[in-house]
Design an enzyme around this catalytic site. Sequence first.
Site, PDB file in Angstrom:
ATOM      1  N   HIS A  17       0.900  -1.166   0.066  1.00 30.94           N
ATOM      2  CA  HIS A  17       0.145   0.013   0.097  1.00 30.94           C
ATOM      3  C   HIS A  17       1.015   1.332   0.125  1.00 30.94           C
ATOM      4  O   HIS A  17       0.612   2.312  -0.766  1.00 30.94           O
ATOM      5  CB  HIS A  17      -0.933  -0.023   1.183  1.00 30.94           C
ATOM      6  CG  HIS A  17      -1.975  -0.858   1.202  1.00 30.94           C
ATOM      7  ND1 HIS A  17      -2.280  -1.778   2.405  1.00 30.94           N
ATOM      8  CD2 HIS A  17      -2.966  -1.550   0.326  1.00 30.94           C
ATOM      9  CE1 HIS A  17      -2.972  -2.640   1.995  1.00 30.94           C
ATOM     10  NE2 HIS A  17      -3.666  -2.458   0.958  1.00 30.94           N
ATOM     11  N   LYS A  41     -17.678  -5.815   7.465  1.00 29.92           N
ATOM     12  CA  LYS A  41     -16.400  -6.866   7.490  1.00 29.92           C
ATOM     13  C   LYS A  41     -15.705  -7.061   9.041  1.00 29.92           C
ATOM     14  O   LYS A  41     -15.703  -5.697   9.489  1.00 29.92           O
ATOM     15  CB  LYS A  41     -15.328  -6.246   6.735  1.00 29.92           C
ATOM     16  CG  LYS A  41     -15.440  -6.655   5.306  1.00 29.92           C
ATOM     17  CD  LYS A  41     -13.784  -6.211   4.747  1.00 29.92           C
ATOM     18  CE  LYS A  41     -13.579  -6.895   3.116  1.00 29.92           C
ATOM     19  NZ  LYS A  41     -12.387  -6.101   2.850  1.00 29.92           N
ATOM     20  N   ARG A  90      -2.484  -6.477  -8.268  1.00 32.76           N
ATOM     21  CA  ARG A  90      -1.175  -7.372  -8.162  1.00 32.76           C
ATOM     22  C   ARG A  90      -1.022  -8.595  -9.070  1.00 32.76           C
ATOM     23  O   ARG A  90       0.087  -8.817  -9.588  1.00 32.76           O
ATOM     24  CB  ARG A  90      -1.355  -8.264  -6.760  1.00 32.76           C
ATOM     25  CG  ARG A  90      -0.796  -7.300  -5.606  1.00 32.76           C
ATOM     26  CD  ARG A  90      -1.448  -7.482  -4.279  1.00 32.76           C
ATOM     27  NE  ARG A  90      -2.776  -7.584  -4.198  1.00 32.76           N
ATOM     28  CZ  ARG A  90      -3.516  -7.640  -3.305  1.00 32.76           C
ATOM     29  NH1 ARG A  90      -3.054  -7.899  -2.061  1.00 32.76           N
ATOM     30  NH2 ARG A  90      -5.122  -7.391  -3.389  1.00 32.76           N
ATOM     31  N   SER A 128      -2.923  -7.762   3.088  1.00 30.94           N
ATOM     32  CA  SER A 128      -3.101  -7.417   4.455  1.00 30.94           C
ATOM     33  C   SER A 128      -3.673  -8.656   5.116  1.00 30.94           C
ATOM     34  O   SER A 128      -3.061  -8.986   6.260  1.00 30.94           O
ATOM     35  CB  SER A 128      -4.406  -6.371   4.631  1.00 30.94           C
ATOM     36  OG  SER A 128      -3.950  -5.118   4.278  1.00 30.94           O
TER      37      SER A 128
HETATM   38  P1  ADP Z   1      -9.709  -3.615  -0.498  1.00 30.67           P
HETATM   39  O1  ADP Z   1     -10.485  -4.078   0.711  1.00 30.67           O
HETATM   40  O2  ADP Z   1     -10.491  -2.394  -1.166  1.00 30.67           O
HETATM   41  O3  ADP Z   1      -9.489  -4.692  -1.749  1.00 30.67           O
HETATM   42  P2  ADP Z   1      -6.989  -3.388   0.353  1.00 30.67           P
HETATM   43  O4  ADP Z   1      -6.765  -2.742   1.719  1.00 30.67           O
HETATM   44  O5  ADP Z   1      -6.858  -4.922   0.460  1.00 30.67           O
HETATM   45  O6  ADP Z   1      -8.473  -3.026   0.287  1.00 30.67           O
HETATM   46  O7  ADP Z   1      -6.348  -2.888  -0.933  1.00 30.67           O
HETATM   47  C1  ADP Z   1      -6.374  -1.512  -1.230  1.00 30.67           C
HETATM   48  C2  ADP Z   1      -5.940  -1.370  -2.763  1.00 30.67           C
HETATM   49  O8  ADP Z   1      -4.717  -1.731  -2.502  1.00 30.67           O
HETATM   50  C3  ADP Z   1      -6.617  -2.468  -3.675  1.00 30.67           C
HETATM   51  O9  ADP Z   1      -6.637  -1.757  -4.731  1.00 30.67           O
HETATM   52  C4  ADP Z   1      -5.526  -3.511  -3.840  1.00 30.67           C
HETATM   53  O10 ADP Z   1      -5.458  -4.210  -4.984  1.00 30.67           O
HETATM   54  C5  ADP Z   1      -4.086  -2.770  -3.688  1.00 30.67           C
HETATM   55  N1  ADP Z   1      -3.177  -3.493  -3.026  1.00 30.67           N
HETATM   56  C6  ADP Z   1      -3.164  -4.149  -1.825  1.00 30.67           C
HETATM   57  N2  ADP Z   1      -1.911  -4.759  -1.720  1.00 30.67           N
HETATM   58  C7  ADP Z   1      -1.081  -4.349  -2.531  1.00 30.67           C
HETATM   59  C8  ADP Z   1       0.236  -4.640  -3.048  1.00 30.67           C
HETATM   60  N3  ADP Z   1       1.074  -5.437  -2.315  1.00 30.67           N
HETATM   61  N4  ADP Z   1       0.664  -4.107  -4.229  1.00 30.67           N
HETATM   62  C9  ADP Z   1      -0.128  -3.220  -5.133  1.00 30.67           C
HETATM   63  N5  ADP Z   1      -1.428  -2.810  -4.666  1.00 30.67           N
HETATM   64  C10 ADP Z   1      -1.710  -3.719  -3.589  1.00 30.67           C
END
Ligand code: ADP
Length: 163
Positions: A17, A41, A90, A128
Site C-alpha cells: 500500500h 467486515k 497485483r 493485508s
Molecule cells: P480492499 O478491501 O478495497 O481490496 P485493500 O486494503 O486490500 O482494500 O487494498 C486496497 C488497494 O490496494 C486495492 O486496489 C489492492 O489491489 C491494492 N493493493 C493491496 N496490496 C497491494 C500490493 N502488495 N501491491 C499493490 N497494490 C496492492
Amino acid sequence: MNRAVYPGSFDPFTNGHLDITQRGATIFDELIVAVLINESKTSMFSVEERQMMAREAAVHIPNVRVLSFDGLLVDFMRKERSRVILRGLRALSDFEYEFQLAQMNKQLAPETETFFMVTDAKYSYLSSRGVKEVFQFGGAIHEFVPPGVFRRMRERVPPRGVR
Ligand code: ADP
C-alpha cells in the site's frame, strides 16, 4: 488541482500500500488515502487505528492526506472534489474484482476514472490478509509492513516465540 483517491480497507496498511501511495503521490497533485469504514467486515483494527497507521507510514509525503469514509465511494469522491480512483493490481486474480468495481463506479458516477497501478514485483505477493495470517501463526512480518504497523500488531497480539 488533480486530486486522486486511493480507497481500501488497509487492515493493516502494508508496504505494498505504501508503495502505491508513494508512486501515486508523484503522479497526482494530491492523494487522499481513504480508509473504508467497513461495519460488515470484521477488521483486525478499528478505522481510527487503520487511519493512524496509514498516516504514520506516509508522514514523509507532503501531498498525501489520510481520511476515512463510509457509504458509497463516489459520494466521498464528490465531496472531496476528486474524479480519480487509484487502485493497485497485483495479479490476474485481482483483475476481475477490480474491473467490476471500476465499471460499477463508472455507472454510478460517469465523471470518475479508475487508474490502476501495477504492483512493484517485490510486493506482488503481499496482502493485508496474508500479513495477518503469518502474524497469527507466529511468523516474522517486519519486512512486510511499515514499522508503526509492526509495533501495533505486536501490541495487539503478544509475541509468541520469535517474531
Ligand atoms: P480492499 O478491501 O478495497 O481490496 P485493500 O486494503 O486490500 O482494500 O487494498 C486496497 C488497494 O490496494 C486495492 O486496489 C489492492 O489491489 C491494492 N493493493 C493491496 N496490496 C497491494 C500490493 N502488495 N501491491 C499493490 N497494490 C496492492
